[in-house]
Enzyme design. Sequence first.
Site, PDB file in Angstrom:
ATOM      1  N   CYS A   2       0.836  -1.186   0.000  1.00  0.00           N
ATOM      2  CA  CYS A   2       0.000   0.000   0.000  1.00  0.00           C
ATOM      3  C   CYS A   2       0.877   1.244   0.000  1.00  0.00           C
ATOM      4  O   CYS A   2       2.045   1.203   0.331  1.00  0.00           O
ATOM      5  CB  CYS A   2      -0.913   0.003   1.222  1.00  0.00           C
ATOM      6  SG  CYS A   2      -1.896  -1.493   1.413  1.00  0.00           S
ATOM      7  N   ARG A  27       1.660   1.568  -5.952  1.00  0.00           N
ATOM      8  CA  ARG A  27       1.798   0.625  -4.843  1.00  0.00           C
ATOM      9  C   ARG A  27       0.470  -0.032  -4.477  1.00  0.00           C
ATOM     10  O   ARG A  27       0.434  -0.973  -3.660  1.00  0.00           O
ATOM     11  CB  ARG A  27       2.353   1.338  -3.609  1.00  0.00           C
ATOM     12  CG  ARG A  27       3.714   1.954  -3.824  1.00  0.00           C
ATOM     13  CD  ARG A  27       4.198   2.618  -2.550  1.00  0.00           C
ATOM     14  NE  ARG A  27       4.395   1.641  -1.509  1.00  0.00           N
ATOM     15  CZ  ARG A  27       5.538   1.007  -1.272  1.00  0.00           C
ATOM     16  NH1 ARG A  27       6.591   1.247  -2.028  1.00  0.00           N
ATOM     17  NH2 ARG A  27       5.638   0.142  -0.286  1.00  0.00           N
ATOM     18  N   TRP A  73      -3.701  -1.747  -1.480  1.00  0.00           N
ATOM     19  CA  TRP A  73      -3.670  -3.018  -2.200  1.00  0.00           C
ATOM     20  C   TRP A  73      -4.236  -4.039  -1.228  1.00  0.00           C
ATOM     21  O   TRP A  73      -3.646  -4.328  -0.194  1.00  0.00           O
ATOM     22  CB  TRP A  73      -2.244  -3.371  -2.611  1.00  0.00           C
ATOM     23  CG  TRP A  73      -2.158  -4.587  -3.482  1.00  0.00           C
ATOM     24  CD1 TRP A  73      -2.299  -4.642  -4.846  1.00  0.00           C
ATOM     25  CD2 TRP A  73      -1.905  -5.936  -3.060  1.00  0.00           C
ATOM     26  NE1 TRP A  73      -2.149  -5.936  -5.289  1.00  0.00           N
ATOM     27  CE2 TRP A  73      -1.916  -6.745  -4.218  1.00  0.00           C
ATOM     28  CE3 TRP A  73      -1.683  -6.541  -1.826  1.00  0.00           C
ATOM     29  CZ2 TRP A  73      -1.692  -8.122  -4.173  1.00  0.00           C
ATOM     30  CZ3 TRP A  73      -1.466  -7.916  -1.772  1.00  0.00           C
ATOM     31  CH2 TRP A  73      -1.474  -8.686  -2.938  1.00  0.00           C
ATOM     32  N   ASN A  99       0.355  -0.303   6.150  1.00  0.00           N
ATOM     33  CA  ASN A  99       0.820  -1.167   5.075  1.00  0.00           C
ATOM     34  C   ASN A  99       1.433  -2.401   5.716  1.00  0.00           C
ATOM     35  O   ASN A  99       2.283  -2.280   6.604  1.00  0.00           O
ATOM     36  CB  ASN A  99       1.866  -0.443   4.215  1.00  0.00           C
ATOM     37  CG  ASN A  99       2.445  -1.332   3.129  1.00  0.00           C
ATOM     38  OD1 ASN A  99       1.822  -2.313   2.718  1.00  0.00           O
ATOM     39  ND2 ASN A  99       3.636  -0.998   2.662  1.00  0.00           N
ATOM     40  N   GLY A 100       1.013  -3.590   5.312  1.00  0.00           N
ATOM     41  CA  GLY A 100       1.553  -4.810   5.880  1.00  0.00           C
ATOM     42  C   GLY A 100       0.451  -5.757   6.305  1.00  0.00           C
ATOM     43  O   GLY A 100      -0.725  -5.570   5.953  1.00  0.00           O
ATOM     44  N   GLU A 484      10.529 -13.712 -19.445  1.00  0.00           N
ATOM     45  CA  GLU A 484      10.201 -12.310 -19.176  1.00  0.00           C
ATOM     46  C   GLU A 484       9.184 -11.773 -20.177  1.00  0.00           C
ATOM     47  O   GLU A 484       8.274 -11.031 -19.809  1.00  0.00           O
ATOM     48  CB  GLU A 484      11.489 -11.468 -19.199  1.00  0.00           C
ATOM     49  CG  GLU A 484      11.279  -9.970 -19.020  1.00  0.00           C
ATOM     50  CD  GLU A 484      10.672  -9.587 -17.682  1.00  0.00           C
ATOM     51  OE1 GLU A 484      10.292  -8.406 -17.543  1.00  0.00           O
ATOM     52  OE2 GLU A 484      10.551 -10.445 -16.777  1.00  0.00           O
ATOM     53  N   LYS A 488       5.498 -10.272 -19.071  1.00  0.00           N
ATOM     54  CA  LYS A 488       5.037  -8.925 -19.410  1.00  0.00           C
ATOM     55  C   LYS A 488       3.652  -8.963 -20.049  1.00  0.00           C
ATOM     56  O   LYS A 488       2.789  -8.148 -19.740  1.00  0.00           O
ATOM     57  CB  LYS A 488       6.036  -8.244 -20.361  1.00  0.00           C
ATOM     58  CG  LYS A 488       7.288  -7.756 -19.694  1.00  0.00           C
ATOM     59  CD  LYS A 488       7.021  -6.563 -18.813  1.00  0.00           C
ATOM     60  CE  LYS A 488       7.667  -6.561 -17.486  1.00  0.00           C
ATOM     61  NZ  LYS A 488       7.897  -7.671 -16.680  1.00  0.00           N
ATOM     62  N   GLU A 491       1.042  -9.806 -17.377  1.00  0.00           N
ATOM     63  CA  GLU A 491       0.860  -8.750 -16.388  1.00  0.00           C
ATOM     64  C   GLU A 491      -0.064  -7.639 -16.868  1.00  0.00           C
ATOM     65  O   GLU A 491      -0.926  -7.186 -16.104  1.00  0.00           O
ATOM     66  CB  GLU A 491       2.212  -8.117 -16.038  1.00  0.00           C
ATOM     67  CG  GLU A 491       3.079  -8.937 -15.117  1.00  0.00           C
ATOM     68  CD  GLU A 491       4.379  -8.223 -14.809  1.00  0.00           C
ATOM     69  OE1 GLU A 491       4.734  -8.123 -13.631  1.00  0.00           O
ATOM     70  OE2 GLU A 491       5.057  -7.754 -15.763  1.00  0.00           O
ATOM     71  N   HIS A 507       8.104 -31.558 -25.404  1.00  0.00           N
ATOM     72  CA  HIS A 507       7.759 -32.333 -24.220  1.00  0.00           C
ATOM     73  C   HIS A 507       6.447 -31.857 -23.593  1.00  0.00           C
ATOM     74  O   HIS A 507       6.306 -31.858 -22.369  1.00  0.00           O
ATOM     75  CB  HIS A 507       8.905 -32.272 -23.205  1.00  0.00           C
ATOM     76  CG  HIS A 507      10.169 -32.874 -23.712  1.00  0.00           C
ATOM     77  ND1 HIS A 507      10.418 -34.225 -23.664  1.00  0.00           N
ATOM     78  CD2 HIS A 507      11.250 -32.299 -24.315  1.00  0.00           C
ATOM     79  CE1 HIS A 507      11.609 -34.464 -24.201  1.00  0.00           C
ATOM     80  NE2 HIS A 507      12.125 -33.317 -24.603  1.00  0.00           N
ATOM     81  N   LYS A 606       3.420  -2.514  -7.345  1.00  0.00           N
ATOM     82  CA  LYS A 606       4.813  -2.431  -7.769  1.00  0.00           C
ATOM     83  C   LYS A 606       5.771  -3.095  -6.780  1.00  0.00           C
ATOM     84  O   LYS A 606       6.655  -3.852  -7.159  1.00  0.00           O
ATOM     85  CB  LYS A 606       5.189  -0.951  -7.928  1.00  0.00           C
ATOM     86  CG  LYS A 606       6.616  -0.717  -8.401  1.00  0.00           C
ATOM     87  CD  LYS A 606       6.799  -1.173  -9.819  1.00  0.00           C
ATOM     88  CE  LYS A 606       8.173  -0.841 -10.353  1.00  0.00           C
ATOM     89  NZ  LYS A 606       8.384  -1.412 -11.693  1.00  0.00           N
TER      90      LYS A 606
END
Length: 611
Positions: A2, A27, A73, A99-100, A484, A488, A491, A507, A606
């Site tokens: 957050c 955040r 968040w 936050n937490g 990566e 992307k 996301e 496979h 983030k």
Amino acid sequence: MCGIVGYIGPREAGDLLVSGLRRLEYRGYDSAGVAVVNGALDVRKKEGKVDELAKLLDARPVSGTVGVGHTRWATHGPPNDVNAHPHEASDGSFAIIHNGIIENYGAIKKRLIEKGYTFESETDTEVLAHFIEDVQNEADLSFPEAVRQALTQVDGAYGIVGISRDDPDMLVVARNGSPLLLGIGDGEYFIGSDASPFIEYTRNVVYLSDGEMAVVRRDGYEVFQIDGAPVSKEVHALEWDLEEIEKGGYEHFMLKEIMEQPHSVADAMRGRVHPQEGQIRLGGLQKVLPQLVEAERIVICACGTSWHAGLAGEYLIEALARVPVEVEYASEFRYRNPVLTERDVVIVISQSGETADTLAAVRQAQGAGCLAVGLVNAVGSTIARETDAGVYLHAGPEIGVASTKAFTAQVAVLAQIALLLGAERGVLSQDEVRRHAEALAAIPAQIQTVLDGEEQIRQMARDYRYASNFLYLGRGANFPVALEGALKLKEISYIHAEGYPAAEMKHGPIALIDQFMPVVFIATRDATYEKVVSNIEEVAARGGTVIAITDEGNRDLDALAEYVVEVPKTIDALEPLLTVIPLQLLSYHIAVMRGADVDQPRNLAKSVTVE
């Protein structure tokens, strides 16, 4: 995860808090709220992004020069008005933002309910607010002392700021596992999860460490440990500029940060890479260089995109320095009881320097007697302060939730570490170091060449924006790039995508291939090129759609691929710095064309500062 902002000083707090929350919205953006004290304690909070809170404040303004703000968040309870922060005491005498995660909130809540407390929200933060209230009432304590005593009985991570109706010229701040810093202005003070909310007002900051509290008043501040012992803190000067956290004319931060990579990669090498001398100088590693050189094994720990950079680093360090490397998810490493010896070096990678699992990996490594080295972007972050040595990325602030320029800066720094170790261990001659350093120094201009071909990527995005699945395939140093590229796309466009080593396609994943499945191959002319071409032919034979990323001037794949994207030729181990760029652009343009929120994709934040 957050975002937290606080202010005490002569200015009206409301607009400043909203402006700060907008800069912290990367955040968390499920809901937002503010509390301002001016005789009474006025709380406003709203589900949705900060713009929704701003509309509420336009209709119902707040006034006062002391206040706190929060953008959420969600962890405990879904995003809605009730679960939004701040959360108040039962009598409205104070409010906190948090936050937490309070891990023992269930047990505390049960005790409080037995005492007659009632709860409106589903959050652990409201439990903490009522717990502080209960501690305060039981012993008739001041607000700061009630916060301190309550926190001695709390398990978990927190970054909190409290504001009191009855002591209106004060903010109470505490941190354990969630970043908070204090901005020191001229007759005013700021609180932030990072410096972005107040960088236009001051660059002087104090970093709070875990287990520390601060009481901030108009005429000064004091810092002490949760057990009450006073702490003397150094004031640091930030190097940020306000322009770095603005969009600079770009539609999205992500596009701005993609386009900044020629500069950010150059900055990651500035003063460190000396091609003419055939030398790499990393001042942050100088004092521990003997331990690095003598390491029997290097373990790289990271999460998400940083983990992919770590995989690229594995190829680089093993190829150029001949040191065994293992790459671990920090979230698994911390709970796996790994076998570590004092001859191991643990390198942790984190853009924010605050990633909870990665920070735990640092502490576990140090507990086992290992040298812990940090690669972080955020100056003054917890990982930067707790590791034994490290290298800053110098990529500048990265605001877009999907990391781009941090990845290339991380790989560039890992390449420098590989070259430094290769030289110091006698694996590379000075001429070989010079040749690799020249290739590394050429990368920024080569990245610009790839970016100049953006229009081709935009056309590809038009063709594939409605695809439901993508497959990304690469071998060797380009396997991490496949991972990566797939991440992307997932996301920010919400398209399912998977990355695999190209040879592993046979496979299992080959069963998925049909005319509706775009398959992206990173097929540069390295040692595995002929094998990758065979994999491309296998996909083409099954009607799959091929997109190929290959070397400039290579015409071999024209007949096999729908699109061929060319990148300049470089040394094999450095190819990820170039081949990842088209994949970043592809994910960006597909997301834009699908109407997705590129900078603030759903369910993501983030900086992951909670487990």
